[in-house]
Design an enzyme around this catalytic site. Structure first.
Site, PDB file in Angstrom:
ATOM      1  N   SER A  45     -24.420  33.094   7.764  1.00  0.00           N
ATOM      2  CA  SER A  45     -25.752  33.510   8.218  1.00  0.00           C
ATOM      3  C   SER A  45     -26.685  33.513   7.010  1.00  0.00           C
ATOM      4  CB  SER A  45     -25.692  34.916   8.833  1.00  0.00           C
ATOM      5  OG  SER A  45     -25.397  35.892   7.834  1.00  0.00           O
ATOM      6  N   LEU A 109     -22.655  37.457   4.998  1.00  0.00           N
ATOM      7  CA  LEU A 109     -23.896  38.234   5.093  1.00  0.00           C
ATOM      8  C   LEU A 109     -24.607  38.191   3.747  1.00  0.00           C
ATOM      9  CD1 LEU A 109     -25.860  40.334   6.287  1.00  0.00           C
ATOM     10  CD2 LEU A 109     -24.197  42.099   5.674  1.00  0.00           C
ATOM     11  N   ILE A 140     -19.922  38.529   1.145  1.00  0.00           N
ATOM     12  CA  ILE A 140     -21.302  38.826   0.796  1.00  0.00           C
ATOM     13  C   ILE A 140     -21.880  37.611   0.082  1.00  0.00           C
ATOM     14  CG2 ILE A 140     -22.842  40.287  -0.543  1.00  0.00           C
ATOM     15  CD1 ILE A 140     -21.608  41.755   1.796  1.00  0.00           C
ATOM     16  N   LYS A 141     -23.009  37.119   0.592  1.00  0.00           N
ATOM     17  CA  LYS A 141     -23.645  35.934   0.005  1.00  0.00           C
ATOM     18  C   LYS A 141     -24.530  36.353  -1.170  1.00  0.00           C
ATOM     19  CE  LYS A 141     -24.848  32.437   2.653  1.00  0.00           C
ATOM     20  NZ  LYS A 141     -25.536  31.636   3.700  1.00  0.00           N
ATOM     21  N   VAL A 142     -24.267  35.727  -2.309  1.00  0.00           N
ATOM     22  CA  VAL A 142     -24.998  35.996  -3.541  1.00  0.00           C
ATOM     23  C   VAL A 142     -25.582  34.680  -4.045  1.00  0.00           C
ATOM     24  CG1 VAL A 142     -24.758  36.687  -5.964  1.00  0.00           C
ATOM     25  CG2 VAL A 142     -23.541  37.951  -4.173  1.00  0.00           C
TER      26      VAL A 142
END
Length: 369
Positions: A45, A109, A140-142
């Site tokens: 996403s 996310l 977790i998207k970084v």
């Protein structure tokens, strides 16, 4: 079912993740069907996806009205809606996570795009979201910015699964691969396990060709113009070559002996922007073991319809070094491409993030008058 090109990709070592999320897809059983029928094994996403979901689907209406009447602010409603969708998607994907022993079955996310240049803020936000979602199959998207590299190292050391996004250069990919290994090593130095730590490096594709192709339009040399549509795939192949060198290194083998799982390359931005190119161009050319392709619904449908699964990632083709040499000779500054795409990518996430918040503020204001 066995002839479905999407399902055949898994036999070739590639996972298919869906680059899309909205509540109706999850609650209506659509995601479960994609897992069962097409072999989809993950979901990604981003702020733009959520902005479209909130604006275009009435399934969110009851939740928004309930939170608005309870006095929740737009920022709280926005995050609550996202968390609910991420948790629900993670639960649907949980059997995939179990069946693949934690190799697939993830939902990603993104931290706030406003934190792309803020290491401390990214780490704090990532750990907060990790705890709030409370699902082991979360990533977790970084953003893979300079500041994000250090965040990747710290978060890996703290046991957070990370999807590194907005990668546009092989050099930046190598930097985040190094950060991942350094994080695992730090975690081992704390006497903590690394067996379940997952990480992917998301290399964005079609945006590279879109920008370089625009610059090639101004070039008179027909030979150089033939490089249109070649840069992204050459970058991906070079990144994969370096990935294979990394996992063959003594450093990686020492980590693998302690249970580490490799940081797979994920091909992102796979929808074809140029109508002159095949609508499955960025899926077809980059099939290979230990990789992930993440596709929007339209590209998923196209590949299901006319995909031709075959390992092509290691096939001969124009090398990145050769392409860069030709571009440089034609007066195109290759070193400026990735920084521009990174800045554009951050902006393209900030704008829908702010648009979603503005729409929610207006809706809440209307409901609470």
């Amino acid at each position: 079912m066995s002839s479905n090109p999407l399902r055949l990709l898994r036999q070739l070592g590639q996972s298919v993740w869906l680059d899309h999320i909205e509540r109706g897809l999850i609650l209506g059983g659509g995601l479960a069907r994609l897992i069962e029928e097409d072999g989809v094994s993950g979901l990604t996403s981003n702020p733009a996806i959520f902005q479209k979901a909130f604006a275009g689907h009435e399934v969110y209406r009851a939740s928004i009205e309930s939170m608005a009447r309870a006095g929740r602010k737009a920022e709280e409603v926005h995050e609550a809606l996202i968390i609910e969708d991420i948790q629900a998607a993670a639960d649907v994907l949980a059997p995939v996570y179990r069946d693949t022993q934690g190799r697939d079955g993830f939902v990603s996310l993104e931290v706030s795009p406003h934190l792309a240049r803020d290491t401390e803020g990214t780490c704090s936000e990532a750990k907060r979201l990790w705890a709030r979602v409370g699902r082991e199959n979360l990533m977790i998207k970084v953003p893979g910015t300079i500041e994000g590299i250090e965040a990747v190292r710290r978060l890996t050391a703290d046991g957070v699964n990370v999807n590194i996004t907005l990668l546009f250069s092989v050099e930046r990919y190598e930097a985040v691969a190094e950060a991942f290994m350094a994080g695992l090593e730090e975690r081992l130095s704390r006497d903590l396990g690394i067996e379940r730590i997952a990480c992917v490096a998301s290399f964005f594709l079609s945006r590279i060709d879109t920008l370089v192709d625009q610059r090639l339009e101004a070039v008179d040399d027909p030979e150089v113009k033939r490089l249109r549509g070649e840069c992204a795939i050459a970058c991906a192949r070079e990144a994969y070559r370096r990935y294979r060198a990394i996992i063959a290194s003594d450093r990686w083998r020492a980590l693998e002996a302690r249970g580490a799982r490799s940081q797979r390359l994920l091909w992102a931005s796979t929808s074809t922007k140029n109508p002159e190119y095949s609508d499955v161009k960025y899926v077809e050319a980059l099939i290979g073991p230990d990789t992930i392709t993440t596709v929007p619904p339209e590209t998923l449908s196209a590949y299901r319809d006319h995909g031709d699964p075959k390992v092509r990632l290691t096939e001969p083709g124009p090398t990145l070094a050769t392409i860069v040499e030709a571009l440089t000779a034609a007066g195109i500054d290759w070193s400026a491409v990735a920084p521009q795409l990174e800045a554009d990518g951050i902006r393209k996430f900030i704008e829908p993030h702010e648009a979603a918040l503005a729409a929610l503020r207006k809706r809440i204001d209307t409901l609470t008058r």
